[in-house]
Design a protein around this motif. Structure first.
Motif, short mmCIF file in Angstrom:
data_model
loop_
_atom_site.label_atom_id
_atom_site.label_comp_id
_atom_site.label_asym_id
_atom_site.label_seq_id
_atom_site.Cartn_x
_atom_site.Cartn_y
_atom_site.Cartn_z
N LYS B 8 29.44 71.55 28.69
CA LYS B 8 29.86 71.82 27.31
C LYS B 8 28.89 72.78 26.61
CE LYS B 8 31.59 67.27 26.67
NZ LYS B 8 30.78 66.12 26.29
N GLY B 9 27.86 73.19 27.32
CA GLY B 9 26.89 74.09 26.73
C GLY B 9 25.78 73.35 26.01
N LEU B 10 25.79 72.04 26.02
CA LEU B 10 24.73 71.27 25.38
C LEU B 10 23.75 70.87 26.48
CD1 LEU B 10 26.96 68.92 23.24
CD2 LEU B 10 25.54 70.75 22.35
N MET B 11 22.59 71.46 26.46
CA MET B 11 21.61 71.15 27.48
C MET B 11 21.09 69.74 27.25
SD MET B 11 21.03 73.89 29.28
CE MET B 11 19.99 75.32 29.41
N GLU B 12 21.12 68.93 28.25
CA GLU B 12 20.55 67.60 28.11
C GLU B 12 19.13 67.64 28.66
OE1 GLU B 12 21.16 63.44 30.01
OE2 GLU B 12 23.06 64.17 29.17
N LYS B 13 18.18 67.24 27.84
CA LYS B 13 16.79 67.34 28.29
C LYS B 13 16.32 66.01 28.88
CE LYS B 13 15.36 71.07 25.34
NZ LYS B 13 14.41 71.51 24.32
N ILE B 14 15.43 66.11 29.81
CA ILE B 14 14.84 64.90 30.38
C ILE B 14 13.33 65.09 30.56
CG2 ILE B 14 16.84 63.93 31.61
CD1 ILE B 14 15.63 65.36 34.15
N LEU B 15 12.62 63.95 30.56
CA LEU B 15 11.18 63.99 30.81
C LEU B 15 10.97 63.82 32.32
CD1 LEU B 15 8.36 63.90 29.30
CD2 LEU B 15 8.43 61.46 29.77
N VAL B 16 10.21 64.74 32.91
CA VAL B 16 9.97 64.67 34.35
C VAL B 16 8.49 64.39 34.61
CG1 VAL B 16 10.20 65.89 36.56
CG2 VAL B 16 11.78 66.41 34.69
N LEU B 17 8.21 63.44 35.48
CA LEU B 17 6.82 63.14 35.86
C LEU B 17 6.62 63.55 37.32
CD1 LEU B 17 6.55 59.45 34.54
CD2 LEU B 17 6.36 61.56 33.25
N ASN B 18 5.48 64.14 37.59
CA ASN B 18 5.17 64.52 38.97
C ASN B 18 3.88 63.82 39.40
OD1 ASN B 18 4.46 65.69 41.38
ND2 ASN B 18 4.60 67.81 40.67
N PRO B 19 3.99 62.61 39.94
CA PRO B 19 2.78 61.85 40.29
C PRO B 19 1.90 62.55 41.32
CG PRO B 19 4.79 60.66 40.93
CD PRO B 19 5.23 61.88 40.22
N ASP B 20 2.48 63.43 42.12
CA ASP B 20 1.68 64.14 43.13
C ASP B 20 0.61 65.02 42.48
OD1 ASP B 20 3.17 63.03 45.09
OD2 ASP B 20 4.41 64.80 45.45
N TRP B 21 0.91 65.55 41.31
CA TRP B 21 -0.05 66.43 40.64
C TRP B 21 -0.88 65.70 39.58
CZ3 TRP B 21 2.50 71.91 39.47
CH2 TRP B 21 2.77 72.53 40.69
N CYS B 22 -0.47 64.49 39.20
CA CYS B 22 -1.17 63.75 38.14
C CYS B 22 -2.55 63.31 38.63
CB CYS B 22 -0.34 62.54 37.72
SG CYS B 22 -1.22 61.47 36.56
N LYS B 23 -3.60 63.64 37.83
CA LYS B 23 -4.96 63.22 38.19
C LYS B 23 -5.41 62.01 37.37
CE LYS B 23 -6.35 67.81 39.81
NZ LYS B 23 -6.92 69.08 39.31
N GLY B 24 -4.51 61.46 36.58
CA GLY B 24 -4.80 60.20 35.89
C GLY B 24 -5.75 60.29 34.72
N CYS B 25 -5.86 61.46 34.07
CA CYS B 25 -6.82 61.60 32.97
C CYS B 25 -6.42 60.80 31.73
CB CYS B 25 -6.99 63.06 32.59
SG CYS B 25 -5.49 63.81 31.91
N GLY B 26 -5.13 60.53 31.56
CA GLY B 26 -4.67 59.73 30.42
C GLY B 26 -4.47 60.50 29.13
N ILE B 27 -4.63 61.82 29.16
CA ILE B 27 -4.50 62.63 27.93
C ILE B 27 -3.07 62.54 27.38
CG2 ILE B 27 -4.49 65.01 27.05
CD1 ILE B 27 -6.87 65.58 28.94
N CYS B 28 -2.09 62.65 28.26
CA CYS B 28 -0.69 62.61 27.81
C CYS B 28 -0.40 61.30 27.07
CB CYS B 28 0.26 62.77 28.99
SG CYS B 28 -0.02 61.56 30.30
N ALA B 29 -0.84 60.19 27.65
CA ALA B 29 -0.57 58.87 27.06
C ALA B 29 -1.31 58.71 25.73
CB ALA B 29 -0.97 57.77 28.03
N ALA B 30 -2.56 59.20 25.66
CA ALA B 30 -3.37 59.03 24.45
C ALA B 30 -2.79 59.77 23.26
CB ALA B 30 -4.79 59.51 24.70
N PHE B 31 -2.17 60.92 23.48
CA PHE B 31 -1.71 61.73 22.35
C PHE B 31 -0.19 61.75 22.19
CE2 PHE B 31 -5.91 63.46 23.51
CZ PHE B 31 -6.57 63.18 22.33
N CYS B 32 0.53 60.95 22.95
CA CYS B 32 1.99 60.87 22.77
C CYS B 32 2.27 60.24 21.41
CB CYS B 32 2.62 60.02 23.87
SG CYS B 32 4.33 59.59 23.50
#
Ligand code: SF4
Ligand code: SF4
Lengths: 281, 74
Positions: B8-32
């Motif tokens: 319909k032309g409406l882009m549906e967005k999703i959050l994608v996580l890539n655990p292979d590249w995640c180094k576990g710093c926690g920055i994303c979680a702290a500032f969400c």
């Protein structure tokens, strides 16, 4: 299939990722800011040259997918100067660190700024030499610690944008790993500015600077940036006392002094005119 | 694959996580801003009661490009 964002896919060599920087290192965030700024300006890949020196920051030239050159310690700016003079139509962007830019390459910095050559220098400033094990750098604050300052550092730190502006840089700004939007904007404006631009970006180094100076985790170091970095308009309203532990994020200075390749082109044209006149006489 | 909204032309967005590249710093979680993320065994994870508003701030601050907002269907 590698899972990554469109921006990273477009602007980086994803087969070289994940990068080697430590968990929580601000360099990854700042490299994305550089990529986003180039992407927002819609610069063509073949028109962009990324030049780096030596140090943690300088690994960025290996990851960004443009014309890239990873040079010798402190010498990124001379290489960039040569590229820009030979091909003024290219956008030449230097990615450097506090040590690379202001210690080993300090003389190159001030003279490129003095000439006001149209390159953009982005400093990933982490206040320490990370790659070689935590020696204090020209931006380690007085009273702090490094492996080469076991009794505390007595040197004062450089204010890099101030140094560059005083030497003649016609655009200076400050960014941080925390303030992504403002940093992208500052880099974008710096690239678009027709003169020497320098954007000093605070990059948390949790491994060496942070641990040596009990600054806590990468998250704590970014919270510090959040709580102490303010936009210029807000900074101007603070009392002198409030200003002591605050710094400006965003543009710091800008003027319209002509760029060096422009002056050089005029020189070529003048001397060509003169030699043509001689032929007719 | 194209989902309904996409057609319909409406882009549906999703959050994608890539655990292979995640180094576990926690920055994303702290500032969400919605506190939608947590760290499980050193890797980022979306909390069960999905509070994510797809603002993309985690994407901007992840030093490892391991979390991002994507248009679905890609
Ligand atoms: S997109 Fe925004 S709300 Fe969703 S997890 Fe990331 S920071 Fe939180
Ligand atoms: S910011 Fe990136 S690397 Fe750090 S925990 Fe989140 S997803 Fe992982």
């Amino acid at each position: 299939m590698i899972k990554t964002s469109d921006l990273v896919f477009r602007t980086m060599r994803i087969d070289h990722l994940p990068h080697i920087w430590c968990p929580g290192c601000g360099n990854g965030i700042l490299m994305r800011d550089v990529a986003a700024a180039i992407d927002n300006l819609k610069l063509r890949q073949e028109k962009v040259v990324i030049v780096s020196g030596i140090g943690c920051s300088s690994r960025a030239a290996g990851y960004l997918d443009f014309n890239t050159i990873h040079t010798t310690h402190g010498r990124a700016i001379p290489f960039a100067t040569g590229i820009k003079l030979a091909s003024p139509e290219l956008e030449v962007i230097v990615i450097t660190g506090d040590g690379d830019c202001t210690a080993i390459g300090g003389n190159h910095l001030i003279h490129a700024a003095r000439r006001n050559i149209e390159i953009t220098v982005i400093v990933f400033n982490n206040n320490i030499y990370g790659m070689t094990g935590g020696q204090y750098s020209p931006t380690t604050p007085a009273g702090e610690w490094g492996t080469t300052a076991p009794y505390g550092n007595i040197d004062r730190q450089f204010d890099i944008p101030q140094l560059a502006a005083d030497a003649g840089a016609s655009y200076t700004a400050r960014g941080t790993a925390y303030h992504t939007q403002q940093t992208i904007k500052a880099i974008q404006d710096g690239i678009a500015h027709p003169g020497f631009s320098l954007i000093d970006c605070y990059s948390p180094c949790p491994t060496y600077y942070g641990r040596k100076n009990k600054k806590g985790s990468a998250v704590d170091m970014m919270k510090y940036q959040r709580d102490h970095g303010v936009p210029a308009e807000q900074y101007a309203k603070l009392s002198d006392e409030e200003k002591t532990d605050k710094f400006i994020v965003g543009k710091l200075s800008q003027n319209e002094y002509p760029g060096y390749t422009q002056l050089y082109q005029q020189l070529i044209e003048r001397s060509q005119e003169r030699s043509q006149k001689k032929v007719y006489l | 694959m194209l989902c309904g909204n996409y057609e319909k032309g409406l882009m549906e967005k999703i959050l994608v996580l890539n655990p292979d590249w995640c180094k576990g710093c926690g920055i994303c979680a702290a500032f969400c801003p919605k506190d939608a993320l947590e760290m499980i065994q050193g890797k980022v994870s979306l909390k069960e009661n999905n509070q994510c508003i797809l603002c993309g701030l985690c994407e901007q601050r992840c030093p490892d490009y391991a979390i991002f907002v994507s248009d679905s269907g890609k």
